[in-house]
Write an enzyme that holds these catalytic residues in place. Structure first.
Site, PDB file in Angstrom:
ATOM      1  N   ALA A  11       0.968  -1.165  -0.056  1.00  0.00           N
ATOM      2  CA  ALA A  11       0.181  -0.193   0.370  1.00  0.00           C
ATOM      3  C   ALA A  11       1.285   1.489  -0.037  1.00  0.00           C
ATOM      4  CB  ALA A  11      -0.766  -0.281   1.295  1.00  0.00           C
ATOM      5  N   THR A  13       2.742   4.836   0.148  1.00  0.00           N
ATOM      6  CA  THR A  13       2.001   6.248   0.436  1.00  0.00           C
ATOM      7  C   THR A  13       1.888   6.842  -0.511  1.00  0.00           C
ATOM      8  OG1 THR A  13       4.182   6.723   1.542  1.00  0.00           O
ATOM      9  CG2 THR A  13       3.161   5.926   2.299  1.00  0.00           C
ATOM     10  N   VAL A  37       4.038  -1.105   3.781  1.00  0.00           N
ATOM     11  CA  VAL A  37       3.353   0.200   3.892  1.00  0.00           C
ATOM     12  C   VAL A  37       4.673   0.870   3.048  1.00  0.00           C
ATOM     13  CG1 VAL A  37       4.224   2.691   4.654  1.00  0.00           C
ATOM     14  CG2 VAL A  37       2.555   0.227   5.685  1.00  0.00           C
ATOM     15  N   LYS A  38       4.435   1.035   1.370  1.00  0.00           N
ATOM     16  CA  LYS A  38       5.610   1.837   0.467  1.00  0.00           C
ATOM     17  C   LYS A  38       5.722   2.629   0.472  1.00  0.00           C
ATOM     18  CE  LYS A  38       6.934   0.902  -4.621  1.00  0.00           C
ATOM     19  NZ  LYS A  38       6.718   0.552  -5.788  1.00  0.00           N
ATOM     20  N   VAL A  39       7.352   3.028   0.815  1.00  0.00           N
ATOM     21  CA  VAL A  39       7.472   4.468   1.093  1.00  0.00           C
ATOM     22  C   VAL A  39       7.783   5.112  -0.419  1.00  0.00           C
ATOM     23  CG1 VAL A  39       7.115   4.457   3.172  1.00  0.00           C
ATOM     24  CG2 VAL A  39       9.174   3.887   2.580  1.00  0.00           C
TER      25      VAL A  39
END
Length: 68
Positions: A11, A13, A37-39
């Site tokens: 998912a 950001t 979480v993908k940053v």
């Protein structure tokens, strides 16, 4: 998607600052246990990565490469 896929689901950001990414990441992590979480691979993204991993939230970073 998270209920169908047995492995990790990314998912991404969209915030540009670390605090915004962390808030989004915390919200995403509440959706399902297999959320990652993908940053972005930026200074702010790395700050967010550090904060999220301290909260035991799984994180990945966007692909980074150069022409070389």
């Amino acid at each position: 998607i998270c209920s169908i896929v047995k492995g990790p689901v990314s998912a991404e950001t969209v915030s540009l600052d670390a605090d915004g990414m962390v808030k989004e990441g915390i919200d995403f992590s509440k959706i399902a246990k297999n959320i990652v979480v993908k940053v972005p691979m930026t200074i702010e993204g790395m700050k967010a990565c550090q904060k999220l991993t301290k909260k035991q939230i799984k994180v990945n970073a966007t692909l980074v490469f150069s022409v070389n």
